[in-house]
Design a protein around this motif. Structure first.
Motif, PDB file in Angstrom:
ATOM      1  N   GLU A 167      -5.730  -2.559   9.777  1.00  0.00           N
ATOM      2  CA  GLU A 167      -4.901  -2.418   8.576  1.00  0.00           C
ATOM      3  C   GLU A 167      -5.732  -2.678   7.317  1.00  0.00           C
ATOM      4  OE1 GLU A 167      -2.037  -2.679   5.511  1.00  0.00           O
ATOM      5  OE2 GLU A 167      -3.442  -4.278   6.053  1.00  0.00           O
ATOM      6  N   ASP A 168      -6.605  -3.683   7.361  1.00  0.00           N
ATOM      7  CA  ASP A 168      -7.481  -3.980   6.217  1.00  0.00           C
ATOM      8  C   ASP A 168      -8.397  -2.796   5.907  1.00  0.00           C
ATOM      9  OD1 ASP A 168      -6.408  -6.472   5.850  1.00  0.00           O
ATOM     10  OD2 ASP A 168      -7.988  -7.537   6.935  1.00  0.00           O
ATOM     11  N   LYS A 169      -8.932  -2.191   6.953  1.00  0.00           N
ATOM     12  CA  LYS A 169      -9.862  -1.087   6.756  1.00  0.00           C
ATOM     13  C   LYS A 169      -9.147   0.160   6.228  1.00  0.00           C
ATOM     14  CE  LYS A 169     -13.229  -2.695  10.116  1.00  0.00           C
ATOM     15  NZ  LYS A 169     -14.305  -2.895   9.105  1.00  0.00           N
ATOM     16  N   GLU A 171      -6.588   0.100   4.266  1.00  0.00           N
ATOM     17  CA  GLU A 171      -6.334  -0.178   2.849  1.00  0.00           C
ATOM     18  C   GLU A 171      -7.599   0.017   2.026  1.00  0.00           C
ATOM     19  OE1 GLU A 171      -4.835  -3.954   0.103  1.00  0.00           O
ATOM     20  OE2 GLU A 171      -4.242  -3.827   2.209  1.00  0.00           O
ATOM     21  N   ALA A 172      -8.726  -0.498   2.544  1.00  0.00           N
ATOM     22  CA  ALA A 172      -9.989  -0.336   1.825  1.00  0.00           C
ATOM     23  C   ALA A 172     -10.411   1.130   1.779  1.00  0.00           C
ATOM     24  CB  ALA A 172     -11.078  -1.176   2.497  1.00  0.00           C
ATOM     25  N   GLU A 174      -8.564   3.730   1.459  1.00  0.00           N
ATOM     26  CA  GLU A 174      -7.835   4.455   0.423  1.00  0.00           C
ATOM     27  C   GLU A 174      -8.554   4.391  -0.922  1.00  0.00           C
ATOM     28  OE1 GLU A 174      -3.901   2.941   0.250  1.00  0.00           O
ATOM     29  OE2 GLU A 174      -3.343   3.619   2.270  1.00  0.00           O
ATOM     30  N   LYS A 175      -9.298   3.302  -1.153  1.00  0.00           N
ATOM     31  CA  LYS A 175      -9.984   3.110  -2.425  1.00  0.00           C
ATOM     32  C   LYS A 175     -11.440   3.592  -2.377  1.00  0.00           C
ATOM     33  CE  LYS A 175      -7.180  -1.046  -3.164  1.00  0.00           C
ATOM     34  NZ  LYS A 175      -7.188  -2.517  -3.318  1.00  0.00           N
ATOM     35  N   ASN A 622       2.423  -2.682   9.526  1.00  0.00           N
ATOM     36  CA  ASN A 622       2.026  -2.191   8.206  1.00  0.00           C
ATOM     37  C   ASN A 622       3.118  -2.432   7.172  1.00  0.00           C
ATOM     38  OD1 ASN A 622       0.075  -0.882   6.549  1.00  0.00           O
ATOM     39  ND2 ASN A 622       1.339   0.960   6.573  1.00  0.00           N
ATOM     40  N   ASP A 626       2.652  -4.722   3.973  1.00  0.00           N
ATOM     41  CA  ASP A 626       2.937  -4.150   2.657  1.00  0.00           C
ATOM     42  C   ASP A 626       3.975  -4.986   1.909  1.00  0.00           C
ATOM     43  OD1 ASP A 626       1.155  -2.133   3.020  1.00  0.00           O
ATOM     44  OD2 ASP A 626       2.636  -0.594   3.539  1.00  0.00           O
ATOM     45  N   GLU A 629       2.280  -8.109   0.712  1.00  0.00           N
ATOM     46  CA  GLU A 629       1.363  -7.826  -0.387  1.00  0.00           C
ATOM     47  C   GLU A 629       2.114  -7.502  -1.674  1.00  0.00           C
ATOM     48  OE1 GLU A 629      -1.237  -4.768   0.954  1.00  0.00           O
ATOM     49  OE2 GLU A 629      -2.528  -6.150   2.091  1.00  0.00           O
ATOM     50  N   GLN A 630       3.208  -6.784  -1.544  1.00  0.00           N
ATOM     51  CA  GLN A 630       4.018  -6.482  -2.727  1.00  0.00           C
ATOM     52  C   GLN A 630       4.624  -7.750  -3.308  1.00  0.00           C
ATOM     53  OE1 GLN A 630       6.876  -3.454  -1.683  1.00  0.00           O
ATOM     54  NE2 GLN A 630       5.288  -1.968  -1.116  1.00  0.00           N
ATOM     55  N   GLU A 633       1.858  -9.556  -5.053  1.00  0.00           N
ATOM     56  CA  GLU A 633       1.355  -8.854  -6.238  1.00  0.00           C
ATOM     57  C   GLU A 633       1.886  -9.478  -7.521  1.00  0.00           C
ATOM     58  OE1 GLU A 633      -0.810  -5.813  -8.235  1.00  0.00           O
ATOM     59  OE2 GLU A 633      -0.835  -6.446  -6.126  1.00  0.00           O
TER      60      GLU A 633
END
Length: 704
Positions: A167-169, A171-172, A174-175, A622, A626, A629-630, A633
């Motif tokens: 899941e971390d990978k 997310e990374a 996407e950027k 996920n 999410d 994380e939201q 945020e």
């Protein structure tokens, strides 16, 4: 049996001497166990009756130490061990290791068995689409009943660790500019999880019988109270270094990196720093002492063992074989010296706010350190006094002493430090076992600082921090500002050298030392900080506002008690209108958007802590991640924004020292920036401003 052991020890016949080249480690364990148990009975503040209750508590605690995560032992193993559940008191009295020997045998075999299960399971092709979950609360889990349950537990645990990394990978990814396929990311997640588990099992394989023996011994001491511990010689050396802030060695911090020992930091001012040859990220492969022919290959050696070969007396020389980042191998000669560790020492800055017209002194004290090994060693009381003098020279309008996260330390220093703010008088009452309490007093009639004073604390301000905060509160000398309460450790410990308790047996020494709780301390008003801590005059909410922390979380913590107060006179310099200061702060906090977020975040953290069930279905996992994380945020900038108008600056007298080294400059810059983001410091300045308004005459002696 103990009487027999004592007679043997007194006669000096337990030493193996010429019969074996190396002493039997089990005989050394007997000596250590005898000496520790003897001290527990003779000097511990709360001697315990050796009965079934003691035995059951010790068994329960040791089982948690042995396999708290329930990843190794089967219930059948636990059943065999449980036969001793009510016998540990008898074995304690007899000096028997029957239970410990069985437990060591069981856990070693269990780890080998789990390693085989892991080796098989890590090769599986995990299905992340099926609906299943994992409970991460170790206390709620039961020991697996059989091999099938053990394998299932490992399957879920490995799957969870892969899922987290996957899941971390994603997310990374996407950027990232260059995207990877989901299959590539999944392979990387498998690889990372495998490396983590492989390294973990490698470290488990390094656990020695002596490590388990010390854990077993500390299980017993912790039933007496959570702050009584056995220290092997290396641990005691580290404790002295931490307390005194000095060591004899090369001045480098090391950690394990695979089979190598890596340099992770060079201490400014130390021999390695002066030599400029040893660098961060260097890998040390061998060690040689000057005057000795042997070159010791340290590849694969535990870091604590490596440290013992590299440390040494001032003036001695050690040779290090080092692999540099470019792959070259070099030999480095370093002459050992006294190394002063700057981190953890008292330091101060000037705090000002724009358009306010006040100048405040701020002193950060991470611990109450004292170097008992050297006559000219560092002392926190002396250092704080020096910082006060520097701040007075800057004509500050008030001083903030920050004891947040200060776990305590030297009792002598806290008494001396408290005396800096009053003329003279009792600071703390100390009650030994079975005796009347005695009073530790500030006998120096001089007041180093009589001005406006605030002491900042939080839930991790403990022991000596609580003594100072309590004394300043009882004398009305300072306003105490912080979280709901301090830690709640109201006990005093003392070290006892086991070598002095055992005659002869020189081939088995050093045996180490035992730190035992021998006293409780009480406020001058007769109350105790044990369990309850010090409740601040002004409470500022923090991340743990809804989570119980501190001494009360420990098993077998000592109870709260109180004794008679002692006579003490309030100083001329007292803080008045505490209620008004508290009310004004509460009104600001209630309307402050950042503190509203702090309370919301505290509630979120409590809910996260209470939620221990995680889905192992990727889509559901996920969604959970999410959602978290939201939720997080909203609070990401809570601690990262500089507070407008809040300025911190070094004292001119300190600049030459700071600017002498680039790493020192960098650490100082980070500290200054962090202070300027500190919402608790900002509110404390608001309180200080109110205090000056409410107590205009305070500190008149300093302003003459």
């Amino acid at each position: 049996m103990k009487a027999v052991i004592l007679a043997l020890v007194a006669a000096g016949v337990l030493a193996v001497g010429s019969f074996f080249p190396e002493p039997d480690p089990k005989e050394k364990e007997e000596l250590i166990f005898y000496a520790v148990s003897n001290f527990l009975e003779q000097v511990h503040y709360r001697p315990l009756e050796m009965n079934n209750d003691f035995s059951e508590n010790a068994f329960k605690s040791y089982l948690e130490v042995l396999d708290n995560s329930k990843r190794f032992l089967l219930q059948t193993d636990v059943d065999e061990l449980q036969k001793y559940e009510k016998l540990l008191d008898d074995q304690y009295e007899e000096g028997s290791f029957e239970f410990f020997n069985l437990s060591e045998q069981k856990i070693n075999k269990a780890i080998e068995r789990a390693k085989k299960v892991y080796d098989e399971t890590i090769k599986m092709d995990f299905d992340f689409t099926i609906d299943e979950d994992i409970n991460l609360d170790d206390e709620e889990k039961a020991f697996p009943k059989n091999m099938d349950e053990l394998k299932e537990g490992w399957r879920k645990m490995i799957k969870y660790e892969i899922l987290v990394r996957y899941e971390d990978k994603l997310e990374a990814n996407e950027k990232a500019e260059k995207k990877k396929t989901e299959e590539e990311l999944k392979k990387e997640a498998y690889k990372d999880a495998k490396e983590m588990f492989d390294d973990w099992f490698d470290r488990l394989g390094e656990i020695r019988r002596s490590d388990r023996f010390e854990a077993y011994l500390n299980t017993i001491t912790h039933v007496f109270d959570p702050h009584s511990d056995y220290y092997n010689p290396k641990e005691k050396q580290d404790f002295n270094i931490n307390m005194g802030g000095r060591l004899e060695g090369i001045g480098a911090r090391l950690q394990r990196d695979g089979d190598y020992t890596k340099v992770v930091d060079i201490i400014v001012g130390g021999p390695a720093w002066k030599g400029k040859e040893l660098e961060v990220d260097d890998l040390i492969t061998a060690v040689q002492q000057k005057g000795e022919d042997e070159v010791l290959d340290i590849t694969g050696m535990r870091v604590d063992d490596v440290v013992q070969h590299i440390r040494g007396k001032k003036g001695t020389i050690v040779y290090l074989t080092v692999k540099k980042k470019d792959g070259t191998m070099v030999d480095i000669e370093i002459e050992r010296d006294i190394v002063i560790i700057e981190e953890g020492k008292a330091k101060s800055v000037i705090i000002e706010r724009e358009d306010e017209g006040h100048k405040y002194g701020y002193i950060r004290l991470p611990k109450f350190y004292a170097d008992f090994e050297s006559k000219d060693g560092r002392s926190s009381a002396v250092d704080v006094a020096l910082e006060i003098e520097k701040l007075k020279a800057e004509n500050v309008d008030g001083i903030i002493l920050d004891l947040r996260n200060n776990g305590g330390g030297s009792l002598r220093d806290v008494v001396q430090m408290s005396g800096l703010f009053i003329d003279e008088g009792p600071i703390v009452q100390v009650k030994p076992r079975g005796r009347e309490p005695y009073v530790l007093e500030d006998e120096d009639p001089e007041t180093k600082y009589d001005g406006h004073l605030i002491v900042m604390v939080n839930g991790y301000s403990a022991s000596a921090s609580e003594i100072l905060a309590a004394a300043m509160q009882d004398y009305d000398r300072a306003l105490i500002v912080g979280s709901k309460s301090t830690f709640g450790k109201g006990t005093v410990q003392r070290f006892y050298d086991l070598d002095r308790a055992v005659r002869g047996n020189g081939d088995m020494k050093p045996l180490g030392e035992v730190k035992l709780t021998t006293q409780k301390y009480f406020r001058v008003n007769g109350g105790s900080t044990q369990l309850k801590g010090v409740v601040p005059d002004v409470i500022l909410p923090d991340n743990f506002h809804y989570i119980e922390t501190g001494e009360k979380q420990y098993d077998y913590a000592m109870e709260w008690t109180e004794i008679d107060p002692v006579e003490y006179e309030l100083p001329k310099m007292t803080v008045s209108n505490k209620e008004i200061l508290s009310k004004n702060s509460a009104q600001r906090i209630e309307s402050d958007e950042q503190f509203k977020l702090v309370l919301e975040n505290a509630q979120r953290l409590k809910e996260n802590r209470d939620d221990k069930i995680y889905s192992l279905n990727f889509e559901e996992f996920n969604k959970e991640v999410d959602a978290r994380e939201q939720a997080a945020e909203k609070f990401k900038d809570l601690w990262s924004n500089q507070i407008i108008g809040l300025n911190a600056s070094n004292l001119p007298i300190d600049l030459e020292f700071i600017e002498a080294d680039s790493s020192r400059i960098a650490r100082n810059d980070v500290w200054i920036k962090d202070l300027q983001k500190d919402i608790y410091l900002n509110e404390t300045l608001n309180i200080m401003k109110d205090m000056i308004t409410a107590n205009p005459s305070l500190g008149s002696l300093e302003k003459k």
